[in-house]
Design a protein around this motif. Structure first.
Motif, PDB file in Angstrom:
ATOM      1  N   LEU A   1      73.048  14.379 -11.733  1.00  0.00           N
ATOM      2  CA  LEU A   1      71.896  14.972 -12.427  1.00  0.00           C
ATOM      3  C   LEU A   1      71.650  14.052 -13.754  1.00  0.00           C
ATOM      4  O   LEU A   1      70.228  13.789 -13.804  1.00  0.00           O
ATOM      5  CB  LEU A   1      72.416  16.132 -12.802  1.00  0.00           C
ATOM      6  N   GLY A   2      72.443  13.352 -14.412  1.00  0.00           N
ATOM      7  CA  GLY A   2      72.238  12.709 -15.567  1.00  0.00           C
ATOM      8  C   GLY A   2      71.482  11.617 -15.412  1.00  0.00           C
ATOM      9  O   GLY A   2      70.315  11.182 -15.960  1.00  0.00           O
ATOM     10  N   SER A   3      71.825  11.003 -14.302  1.00  0.00           N
ATOM     11  CA  SER A   3      70.940   9.642 -13.828  1.00  0.00           C
ATOM     12  C   SER A   3      69.625   9.851 -13.473  1.00  0.00           C
ATOM     13  O   SER A   3      68.789   9.127 -13.780  1.00  0.00           O
ATOM     14  CB  SER A   3      71.621   8.836 -12.771  1.00  0.00           C
TER      15      SER A   3
ATOM     16  N   ASN B   1      63.094  28.926  -6.714  1.00  0.00           N
ATOM     17  CA  ASN B   1      64.470  29.184  -7.277  1.00  0.00           C
ATOM     18  C   ASN B   1      65.231  30.256  -6.699  1.00  0.00           C
ATOM     19  O   ASN B   1      65.181  31.272  -7.402  1.00  0.00           O
ATOM     20  CB  ASN B   1      64.228  29.122  -8.725  1.00  0.00           C
ATOM     21  N   PRO B   2      65.654  29.873  -5.568  1.00  0.00           N
ATOM     22  CA  PRO B   2      66.352  31.029  -4.819  1.00  0.00           C
ATOM     23  C   PRO B   2      67.877  31.189  -5.451  1.00  0.00           C
ATOM     24  O   PRO B   2      68.746  31.007  -4.995  1.00  0.00           O
ATOM     25  CB  PRO B   2      66.476  30.691  -3.458  1.00  0.00           C
ATOM     26  N   ASN B   3      67.885  31.766  -6.646  1.00  0.00           N
ATOM     27  CA  ASN B   3      69.225  32.080  -7.295  1.00  0.00           C
ATOM     28  C   ASN B   3      69.939  30.785  -7.609  1.00  0.00           C
ATOM     29  O   ASN B   3      71.016  30.695  -7.266  1.00  0.00           O
ATOM     30  CB  ASN B   3      69.874  33.250  -6.688  1.00  0.00           C
ATOM     31  N   HIS B   4      69.303  29.630  -7.709  1.00  0.00           N
ATOM     32  CA  HIS B   4      70.232  28.486  -7.959  1.00  0.00           C
ATOM     33  C   HIS B   4      70.286  28.066  -9.259  1.00  0.00           C
ATOM     34  O   HIS B   4      71.227  27.563  -9.762  1.00  0.00           O
ATOM     35  CB  HIS B   4      69.266  27.265  -6.999  1.00  0.00           C
ATOM     36  N   VAL B   5      69.252  27.866  -9.853  1.00  0.00           N
ATOM     37  CA  VAL B   5      69.129  27.562 -11.258  1.00  0.00           C
ATOM     38  C   VAL B   5      69.125  28.301 -12.428  1.00  0.00           C
ATOM     39  O   VAL B   5      67.808  29.150 -12.427  1.00  0.00           O
ATOM     40  CB  VAL B   5      68.096  26.478 -11.656  1.00  0.00           C
TER      41      VAL B   5
ATOM     42  N   GLU C   1      75.914  27.050  -6.459  1.00  0.00           N
ATOM     43  CA  GLU C   1      75.941  26.631  -5.156  1.00  0.00           C
ATOM     44  C   GLU C   1      76.825  27.377  -3.989  1.00  0.00           C
ATOM     45  O   GLU C   1      77.844  27.890  -4.559  1.00  0.00           O
ATOM     46  CB  GLU C   1      76.264  25.084  -5.264  1.00  0.00           C
ATOM     47  N   ARG C   2      76.120  27.704  -3.059  1.00  0.00           N
ATOM     48  CA  ARG C   2      76.901  28.434  -1.989  1.00  0.00           C
ATOM     49  C   ARG C   2      77.458  27.804  -0.895  1.00  0.00           C
ATOM     50  O   ARG C   2      76.754  27.209  -0.250  1.00  0.00           O
ATOM     51  CB  ARG C   2      75.910  29.621  -1.664  1.00  0.00           C
TER      52      ARG C   2
ATOM     53  N   HIS D   1      66.558  20.137  -7.864  1.00  0.00           N
ATOM     54  CA  HIS D   1      66.391  19.054  -6.723  1.00  0.00           C
ATOM     55  C   HIS D   1      67.758  18.465  -6.541  1.00  0.00           C
ATOM     56  O   HIS D   1      68.290  18.376  -5.241  1.00  0.00           O
ATOM     57  CB  HIS D   1      65.626  18.114  -7.144  1.00  0.00           C
ATOM     58  N   TYR D   2      68.557  18.243  -7.479  1.00  0.00           N
ATOM     59  CA  TYR D   2      69.973  17.540  -7.320  1.00  0.00           C
ATOM     60  C   TYR D   2      71.160  18.360  -7.503  1.00  0.00           C
ATOM     61  O   TYR D   2      72.164  18.083  -7.293  1.00  0.00           O
ATOM     62  CB  TYR D   2      69.782  16.193  -8.167  1.00  0.00           C
TER      63      TYR D   2
END
Lengths: 299, 299, 299, 299
Positions: free
Chosen positions: A79-81, B267-271, A21-22, A70-71
């Motif tokens: 995320l786990g929930s 998926n812009p370099n996220h996951v 994440e940026r 998404h999260y």
């Protein structure tokens, strides 16, 4: 002869998922190892080979990656929930979902004395653990923990006055090395994790191990691993009102004073043989007294 | 038919040895994993079962502990040199001794913001390696290295413009995660380690990995692992005149952009999917030009 | 300051590939762990970030799977040779290709006393190793080996009459347990593997370990691991004319007679402490005398 | 704030113990990995640093070796029962002792077609597990199991007709490889192990895995791992009246059909990618119906 399916469970282990994440130039790197499990009414799967109730473990894996898009993965509890909710939604036969998320420790590499914006190395300390348990139709609960938390002290630890029987050869000592790799888990007084509770949980994933490791260090009156384990638990419960119980598993990673006498040398706590096996194992759960303790439920 | 012993070597591996040294209240903890080897004229041992030339590997183990009592383990080069000398002295048939000492990284635990006097946790960074090679009747040489040095950057790494053939499916990218666990070794311009050279060697065990990791971080123009490896080597040789060559083995620990298209997600370099196997392996040795290079001898 | 690239190498490790071949109902399952490496003129890749000479390691992986579809994986030597050829063809800058193929041992599960047609379990014995080295424009050579070959004997092994110095405490014995996990490699008198030589190589992958393990068992006059190692090598060269040399690395997996004296008990070679570390390491190469030995080249 | 010790347990893990027993020339080699644990009233140890109730874990280790001298290690149930009794006798504060004994599989090496009298290699199949639970003043109970039991079938396994949701990409198949490494545990209808029951238990340690592995092989109508797991459990309970329940944990060790389409190749179940992670996990307990089931207690 007749038999029946007494219990069952299925899921995926070892889902390795990272996100970036940026915040402008400053990147946040999150690295998770996720296990998911479902329980419920899957008897026909076992007894008749009927797969219609089955959510495949490959789909569980895909769900983890999709929901991370998404999260994000910055908050394992969030995320786990979401994963737990989604699995129950996608799999009507399941009555319970469980998601275990281990966050691998990474820290920013220091370059010219400053933390780098986008380069990381493994941090000290162990893995941070989040467990989400979601029964269908109820709020999810979260419990937490840490594993791989290795600490060692070179003094401030004694071990003597124990039972001596015909199989006892261990010499007593008032000064030894004590080393362990802590695995800890804890439960919250209020176990419901609404999304707004996640930040508090994330903070405690950092703070609780810091608290019990500090107590490991300062407890120089240690008479045994058990004695220090209890102090660590008491310190964690004292410092963090959110916890109602904490459990530890602490292997005693023996550092044995090298026997140099056959070489005509003394050894005043100077040279040690580091051993792997066998190792002592000390386990204990410390719980808060009173009504909240009623909810204590070490897994 | 006739056969002969073409080469042989023997020794002890996995000698785990720790020492505690006390500067008043402040303890210094050193933790080593030592391997020793002897080579020489041991043909009768093999062909005739004649053990008279054999120094047992158990005695080698004992020698490590005994010499650690005499010389401490704070300086692996000093301890390793003494062990090598002693093994040759004790075993007349041996012509060469080799001692490899890996120092495990420990750092002081911070308690209330201050480094603790006698409590430690594993430090970041990998193991520091010292190799002593001692031919009988000659001065010992030392070479050095590090392993388990894990680093990861979330941007500043590209990989494209490579060969495409019928078995190529890898997509080109100008922005990817690059992660590796560096194993490095290096040789010194002046390889003789007199005891007075040991402190310099110890300092470089800290500084060389810091130098090449910093270059890993700052090299944001990376076109490949090879490209960054070379920059890391160049930086190490530029910063440390004492080195004449440096070798790296850098696995490419692939973080693969998760394919979320089947789920209708971008998926812009996220996951990312974190993988173990298979992994790329990039190896290279960078050497200084000129006369000193003549002495370069990557093992 | 100026520096240069002294050597380099790149490739893919951990390519896990299995094939199923069908002889009617009877299935043949082959399970390989493959490493590939290229060397050559890749200086521009390192120094200028120019990827035009690079065959990506992902393409190397794809090449393994594609060629396994063409040639099967039943013969590691055939598959490995085809991979080596293809990599050189696809990557003009490469001057040498090397392919290491480890075959995992599987055997047919016995069901009602008969080997099953399509169910397997891990076999005893270790991994079978094939190494293909292919210089551009020359015939490939093959060498071979085995690792993970664990054997233990409960008698027929002695160890005494060795050097005693001030650090020697090991008691002499005429009867001990000897245990090791053999890693072996060997070279062929005629190292060119034409496809018609592959079956011979495959046969030797089975037979050579059987030969040296049998000699381990029958050599009840063992005075040391070295002594038995030599006998194992001599037996392998005597039984298999195709071999010109054989190398062994044999850790001495110590089973130490438990010291029960403090408990007032004797211990006539009855109860043993099994240890992991430290362990002795004995290495040796046995080579055939005469002209063929000139070609001996233990890696 | 006040807290209390909610539970605790301590013991030794990784006690590696081997014995050699001699039937004339024919040696019997037994190799165990033992864990012992005590529970009881050890609160003062934790809260006051009072070690007077403590039997040290080093003494537990010594007890294992000493009792192996008295009783041998050929029967894990007999040795484990004696250890459990002794630990309770030596440690008055303990209310429960538990001893877990894993027997490592060794088989006689075949030399010239005959099983050797005193040379062994690791056998196929996994570790045989015996658990003794001894509450003070009551008879010990035994439960049993096996781990590391790896099996693979190349056909006779299907997986289709499962739920498809937006995160499902797994292709259906009527023919796939199924591979797993079984961990099993089981309980006996009559769980009291008097010494005369030990031989029966030892026999079942061999026979139960043979039964469920055979069913794994013959169950060619498998619709899922769950389906086969149930069949394996049913077969074990049908063949062995002594068992009242059996639990399995079966990771799905995925062998994924290699996607060769990008290379213009078909792949009719010929070439597979062997993966480690992630992996599916299927768990289930099968229990006998009726009154004996009341005593079923999967741990």
């Amino acid at each position: 002869m007749s038999v029946h399916l007494a219990s069952d469970r299925f899921g995926k282990s070892g889902v390795r998922l990272a996100t970036v994440e940026r915040d402008g130039d400053r990147h946040v790197f999150s690295d998770l190892d996720i296990d998911v499990r479902l329980e419920g009414d899957f008897e026909a799967v076992h007894t008749r080979g009927d797969n219609s109730p089955v959510l495949t473990t490959d789909t569980m894996r895909g769900t983890c990656y999709a929901l991370a898009r998404h999260y994000g993965a910055r908050s394992p509890a969030t995320l786990g929930s979401r994963i737990a909710e989604r699995l129950l939604e996608a799999c009507p036969a399941a009555s319970h979902a469980r998601v275990d998320l281990a966050r691998l420790p990474w820290e920013r590499l220091a370059v010219d004395g400053a933390p780098h914006t986008h380069t990381f190395r493994p941090g000290p300390g162990g893995r941070q653990l989040t467990t989400i348990r979601q029964p269908r139709g109820q709020a999810p609960t979260v419990s937490a923990g840490a594993d791989g938390v290795r600490v060692l002290k070179t003094t401030g630890s004694a071990f003597d006055s124990y039972i001596k029987d015909e199989y006892t050869t261990l010499p007593e000592t008032r000064d030894r090395i004590m080393a362990t790799t802590v695995a800890a888990s804890w439960g919250y007084v209020d176990p419901l994790v609404a999304d707004h509770a996640a930040p508090e949980h994330e903070r405690l994933l950092d703070e609780v191990p810091a608290t019990f490791c500090a107590r490991f260090a300062t407890h120089d009156e240690s008479e045994s691993v058990q004695h220090t384990l209890y102090e660590m638990g008491e310190a964690a419960l004292a410092a963090h009102d959110e916890l109602t119980w904490i459990s530890f598993r602490m292997p005693n990673e023996h550092h044995i004073l090298a026997d140099l006498e056959p070489y005509g040398l003394d050894n005043p706590n100077h040279v040690f043989v580091v051993t792997d096996r066998p190792y002592g194992v000390i386990e204990g759960t410390i719980a808060r007294d009173g009504p909240s303790a009623a909810r204590a439920e070490p897994a």
